[in-house]
Design a protein around this motif. Structure first.
Motif, PDB file in Angstrom:
ATOM      1  N   VAL A 278      46.190  40.882  41.519  1.00  0.00           N
ATOM      2  CA  VAL A 278      46.120  39.801  40.924  1.00  0.00           C
ATOM      3  C   VAL A 278      44.728  39.632  40.343  1.00  0.00           C
ATOM      4  CG1 VAL A 278      46.637  37.243  40.993  1.00  0.00           C
ATOM      5  CG2 VAL A 278      48.171  38.787  42.112  1.00  0.00           C
ATOM      6  N   GLY A 279      44.449  39.072  39.413  1.00  0.00           N
ATOM      7  CA  GLY A 279      43.244  38.945  38.708  1.00  0.00           C
ATOM      8  C   GLY A 279      43.071  37.274  38.535  1.00  0.00           C
ATOM      9  N   PHE A 280      41.878  36.826  39.348  1.00  0.00           N
ATOM     10  CA  PHE A 280      41.716  35.575  39.229  1.00  0.00           C
ATOM     11  C   PHE A 280      40.401  35.161  38.544  1.00  0.00           C
ATOM     12  CE2 PHE A 280      44.121  36.047  43.367  1.00  0.00           C
ATOM     13  CZ  PHE A 280      44.860  34.907  43.022  1.00  0.00           C
ATOM     14  N   ASP A 281      40.227  34.456  37.561  1.00  0.00           N
ATOM     15  CA  ASP A 281      39.035  33.986  37.215  1.00  0.00           C
ATOM     16  C   ASP A 281      38.433  32.823  38.174  1.00  0.00           C
ATOM     17  OD1 ASP A 281      37.109  32.420  35.758  1.00  0.00           O
ATOM     18  OD2 ASP A 281      38.130  32.535  33.845  1.00  0.00           O
ATOM     19  N   VAL A 282      37.225  33.183  38.687  1.00  0.00           N
ATOM     20  CA  VAL A 282      36.592  32.590  39.880  1.00  0.00           C
ATOM     21  C   VAL A 282      35.211  32.023  39.262  1.00  0.00           C
ATOM     22  CG1 VAL A 282      37.437  33.961  41.630  1.00  0.00           C
ATOM     23  CG2 VAL A 282      35.187  34.636  40.499  1.00  0.00           C
ATOM     24  N   ALA A 283      35.105  31.871  37.751  1.00  0.00           N
ATOM     25  CA  ALA A 283      34.178  30.871  37.462  1.00  0.00           C
ATOM     26  C   ALA A 283      34.077  29.342  37.167  1.00  0.00           C
ATOM     27  CB  ALA A 283      33.807  31.448  35.989  1.00  0.00           C
ATOM     28  N   GLY A 284      35.097  29.028  37.670  1.00  0.00           N
ATOM     29  CA  GLY A 284      35.335  27.493  37.387  1.00  0.00           C
ATOM     30  C   GLY A 284      35.390  27.063  38.981  1.00  0.00           C
ATOM     31  N   ARG A 290      44.712  35.094  36.232  1.00  0.00           N
ATOM     32  CA  ARG A 290      44.921  35.317  34.762  1.00  0.00           C
ATOM     33  C   ARG A 290      45.660  36.563  34.457  1.00  0.00           C
ATOM     34  NH1 ARG A 290      43.235  31.163  32.451  1.00  0.00           N
ATOM     35  NH2 ARG A 290      40.617  30.492  32.729  1.00  0.00           N
ATOM     36  N   PHE A 291      46.006  37.462  35.558  1.00  0.00           N
ATOM     37  CA  PHE A 291      46.592  38.713  35.486  1.00  0.00           C
ATOM     38  C   PHE A 291      47.520  38.638  36.892  1.00  0.00           C
ATOM     39  CE2 PHE A 291      42.750  39.277  32.734  1.00  0.00           C
ATOM     40  CZ  PHE A 291      43.354  39.607  31.503  1.00  0.00           C
ATOM     41  N   ARG A 292      48.498  39.655  36.605  1.00  0.00           N
ATOM     42  CA  ARG A 292      49.461  39.954  37.762  1.00  0.00           C
ATOM     43  C   ARG A 292      50.162  41.379  37.446  1.00  0.00           C
ATOM     44  NH1 ARG A 292      51.720  37.605  42.708  1.00  0.00           N
ATOM     45  NH2 ARG A 292      50.191  35.743  42.084  1.00  0.00           N
ATOM     46  N   PHE A 293      49.876  42.252  38.220  1.00  0.00           N
ATOM     47  CA  PHE A 293      50.531  43.506  37.738  1.00  0.00           C
ATOM     48  C   PHE A 293      51.204  44.378  39.221  1.00  0.00           C
ATOM     49  CE2 PHE A 293      46.801  43.208  34.891  1.00  0.00           C
ATOM     50  CZ  PHE A 293      47.479  43.408  33.804  1.00  0.00           C
ATOM     51  N   PRO A 294      52.437  45.012  39.029  1.00  0.00           N
ATOM     52  CA  PRO A 294      52.973  45.716  40.020  1.00  0.00           C
ATOM     53  C   PRO A 294      52.027  46.914  40.058  1.00  0.00           C
ATOM     54  CG  PRO A 294      54.202  46.147  38.054  1.00  0.00           C
ATOM     55  CD  PRO A 294      53.121  44.880  37.673  1.00  0.00           C
ATOM     56  N   THR A 295      51.877  47.307  41.449  1.00  0.00           N
ATOM     57  CA  THR A 295      51.062  48.643  41.810  1.00  0.00           C
ATOM     58  C   THR A 295      51.818  49.561  42.502  1.00  0.00           C
ATOM     59  OG1 THR A 295      50.575  47.592  43.994  1.00  0.00           O
ATOM     60  CG2 THR A 295      49.146  46.758  42.212  1.00  0.00           C
ATOM     61  N   VAL A 296      51.084  50.648  42.981  1.00  0.00           N
ATOM     62  CA  VAL A 296      51.365  51.852  43.800  1.00  0.00           C
ATOM     63  C   VAL A 296      51.781  51.146  45.133  1.00  0.00           C
ATOM     64  CG1 VAL A 296      50.423  53.707  42.410  1.00  0.00           C
ATOM     65  CG2 VAL A 296      48.946  52.276  44.317  1.00  0.00           C
ATOM     66  N   GLY A 297      52.517  51.642  45.748  1.00  0.00           N
ATOM     67  CA  GLY A 297      52.799  51.423  47.240  1.00  0.00           C
ATOM     68  C   GLY A 297      51.530  51.236  48.268  1.00  0.00           C
ATOM     69  N   VAL A 302      40.898  48.502  46.031  1.00  0.00           N
ATOM     70  CA  VAL A 302      40.745  48.261  44.610  1.00  0.00           C
ATOM     71  C   VAL A 302      39.353  48.175  44.348  1.00  0.00           C
ATOM     72  CG1 VAL A 302      40.624  45.783  44.853  1.00  0.00           C
ATOM     73  CG2 VAL A 302      41.447  46.507  42.606  1.00  0.00           C
ATOM     74  N   ALA A 303      39.170  48.706  42.678  1.00  0.00           N
ATOM     75  CA  ALA A 303      37.788  48.682  42.202  1.00  0.00           C
ATOM     76  C   ALA A 303      38.065  48.459  40.762  1.00  0.00           C
ATOM     77  CB  ALA A 303      37.208  49.807  42.246  1.00  0.00           C
ATOM     78  N   VAL A 304      36.746  48.131  40.037  1.00  0.00           N
ATOM     79  CA  VAL A 304      36.913  47.546  38.634  1.00  0.00           C
ATOM     80  C   VAL A 304      35.800  48.213  37.799  1.00  0.00           C
ATOM     81  CG1 VAL A 304      35.738  45.537  39.119  1.00  0.00           C
ATOM     82  CG2 VAL A 304      37.115  45.723  37.117  1.00  0.00           C
ATOM     83  N   ASP A 305      36.069  48.776  36.586  1.00  0.00           N
ATOM     84  CA  ASP A 305      34.993  49.407  35.648  1.00  0.00           C
ATOM     85  C   ASP A 305      34.518  48.233  34.880  1.00  0.00           C
ATOM     86  OD1 ASP A 305      33.605  50.699  33.786  1.00  0.00           O
ATOM     87  OD2 ASP A 305      35.212  51.950  33.344  1.00  0.00           O
ATOM     88  N   PRO A 306      33.303  47.779  35.337  1.00  0.00           N
ATOM     89  CA  PRO A 306      32.782  46.551  34.449  1.00  0.00           C
ATOM     90  C   PRO A 306      32.452  46.850  32.791  1.00  0.00           C
ATOM     91  CG  PRO A 306      30.894  47.798  35.768  1.00  0.00           C
ATOM     92  CD  PRO A 306      32.386  48.337  36.060  1.00  0.00           C
ATOM     93  N   ALA A 307      32.600  48.198  32.597  1.00  0.00           N
ATOM     94  CA  ALA A 307      32.376  48.564  31.155  1.00  0.00           C
ATOM     95  C   ALA A 307      33.434  47.854  30.486  1.00  0.00           C
ATOM     96  CB  ALA A 307      32.105  50.178  31.015  1.00  0.00           C
ATOM     97  N   ASP A 308      34.702  48.207  30.696  1.00  0.00           N
ATOM     98  CA  ASP A 308      35.775  48.003  29.949  1.00  0.00           C
ATOM     99  C   ASP A 308      36.787  46.983  30.753  1.00  0.00           C
ATOM    100  OD1 ASP A 308      36.968  50.014  31.691  1.00  0.00           O
ATOM    101  OD2 ASP A 308      37.255  51.394  30.030  1.00  0.00           O
ATOM    102  N   GLY A 309      36.642  46.835  31.768  1.00  0.00           N
ATOM    103  CA  GLY A 309      37.559  45.897  32.623  1.00  0.00           C
ATOM    104  C   GLY A 309      38.861  46.394  33.303  1.00  0.00           C
ATOM    105  N   ARG A 310      38.727  47.914  33.122  1.00  0.00           N
ATOM    106  CA  ARG A 310      39.948  48.666  33.750  1.00  0.00           C
ATOM    107  C   ARG A 310      39.872  48.413  35.190  1.00  0.00           C
ATOM    108  NH1 ARG A 310      39.843  54.485  31.516  1.00  0.00           N
ATOM    109  NH2 ARG A 310      37.573  54.347  31.693  1.00  0.00           N
ATOM    110  N   ILE A 324      44.683  50.562  35.410  1.00  0.00           N
ATOM    111  CA  ILE A 324      45.255  49.527  34.556  1.00  0.00           C
ATOM    112  C   ILE A 324      44.261  48.779  33.773  1.00  0.00           C
ATOM    113  CG2 ILE A 324      46.382  47.406  34.605  1.00  0.00           C
ATOM    114  CD1 ILE A 324      46.991  47.726  37.418  1.00  0.00           C
ATOM    115  N   ALA A 325      44.529  48.947  32.393  1.00  0.00           N
ATOM    116  CA  ALA A 325      43.532  48.427  31.190  1.00  0.00           C
ATOM    117  C   ALA A 325      44.537  46.802  31.243  1.00  0.00           C
ATOM    118  CB  ALA A 325      43.478  49.102  30.128  1.00  0.00           C
ATOM    119  N   PRO A 326      43.916  45.769  31.682  1.00  0.00           N
ATOM    120  CA  PRO A 326      44.449  44.528  31.374  1.00  0.00           C
ATOM    121  C   PRO A 326      44.492  44.083  30.027  1.00  0.00           C
ATOM    122  CG  PRO A 326      42.775  44.489  33.163  1.00  0.00           C
ATOM    123  CD  PRO A 326      42.818  45.763  32.509  1.00  0.00           C
TER     124      PRO A 326
END
Length: 326
Positions: A278-284, A290-297, A302-310, A324-326
């Motif tokens: 799940v992706g949470f906007d934490v700026a407020g 903002r996002f919710r995706f099914p994953t591998v088992g 988890v990690a994130v690529d700040p360049a493109d948000g993957r 995942i590319a949101p």
């Protein structure tokens, strides 16, 4: 929904508790057991994005164009721009518990071998520092590195590849360490609390209860430490100056892994009881989903690529590495 927050910034011992109750207000039980990821059910939905075959992963990180996946054998380095290419494999002295980014390098904690290994992602070269007492996590701080040392119940300071200071006091276990600016805290899984570190004095200072069973965390660009309370199904936000619990937000599903995208102010949290991220906007004022995706088992990492948000989710039971590319 926003739940009440704690504003007490000191850790004290309770003088008179009833029989059978913890004598320490930060403890949830007199016989503490560290919280762990929930055992995931078999996935029932197709994982979002792309899944790369991989062995069971213990940690994952992204730095520059490199995706690092820690397994029992070492760390596999993938090129994010060419995921079809086979990864470069870097052998390490033992299983890695955590991976932390330090510029273009990675800090890999190897508790069973009492070592913190620095991995140069460009050359795949490694250098090791011996840290006695089962180092569980490391992070850059000032001109050096600080290390949570589980069995020694303290924090080691590394400078130029040497342990130059040890901080201790009041911990039952030192399991994760976080730093932002001039401030740093250590997460104690057994005492179930975060404690402020006084680097000048070389001591562990006051602490705050971290839910019912905190496991992992990350620093955001607002100078807070975001901690997942796996047992309490919550996302906690701690301010460090002073040490205060500023937010507690419900996150059902046994949250465990967490990563932060500073470019988009998104905290990505894995849910090990439901095989989701799940992706949470934490700026407020409070997190907003903002996002919710099914994953591998068993999506423990988890990690994130700040360049493109993957977003990269790694399975701890051999289900692969998901991009995942949101």
């Amino acid at each position: 929904m926003r739940l009440p927050v704690a504003a007490v910034a000191t850790a004290v011992l309770l003088a008179g508790c009833s029989s059978g109750q913890p004598q320490d207000e930060l403890m949830v039980t007199t016989d503490p057991v560290a919280a762990t990821a929930a055992r995931s059910p078999a996935p029932t939905a197709e994982p979002a994005g792309r899944v790369l075959p991989a062995e069971a992963a213990s940690a994952v990180a992204v730095t520059g164009s490199t995706l690092a996946v820690a397994t029992d054998a070492g760390v596999d380095l993938y090129d994010l721009a060419a995921l079809d290419k086979a990864p470069r494999s870097v052998a390490l002295p033992g299983p890695v518990e955590t991976l932390t980014v330090d510029g273009a390098d990675l800090l890999a904690a190897v508790p069973t071998k009492n070592q913190v290994v620095r991995v140069d992602t460009a050359s795949a070269a490694t250098s090791e520092v011996g840290v006695q007492g089962a180092p569980a996590a490391a992070t850059p701080f000032a001109d050096g590195t600080i290390v949570a040392v589980r069995e020694s119940k303290g924090v080691a300071v590394l400078t130029d590849g040497t342990v130059t200071k040890n901080l201790s006091g009041g911990l039952l276990s030192a399991d994760r360490v976080f730093a932002t600016g001039d401030h740093a805290v250590v997460l104690d899984h057994l005492r179930n609390a975060v404690f402020r570190l006084d680097m000048a004095k070389g001591s562990v200072e006051e602490g705050l209860r971290a839910g019912e069973g905190a496991t992992n965390g990350v620093v955001d660009r607002f100078g807070r430490v975001l901690v997942v309370d796996t047992r309490g199904n919550s996302l906690l936000a701690f301010g460090l100056d002073p040490l205060l619990l500023r937010q507690r937000y419900p996150v059902p599903g046994a949250p465990y892994g967490i990563a932060y995208d500073a470019e988009r102010d998104l905290a990505w949290v894995t849910l090990t009881a439901t095989n989701e991220v799940v992706g949470f906007d934490v700026a407020g004022g409070e997190p907003e989903e903002r996002f919710r995706f099914p994953t591998v088992g068993q999506p423990n990492s988890v990690a994130v690529d700040p360049a493109d948000g993957r977003v990269v989710v790694a399975s701890a039971n051999g289900g692969g590495v998901q991009v995942i590319a949101p």
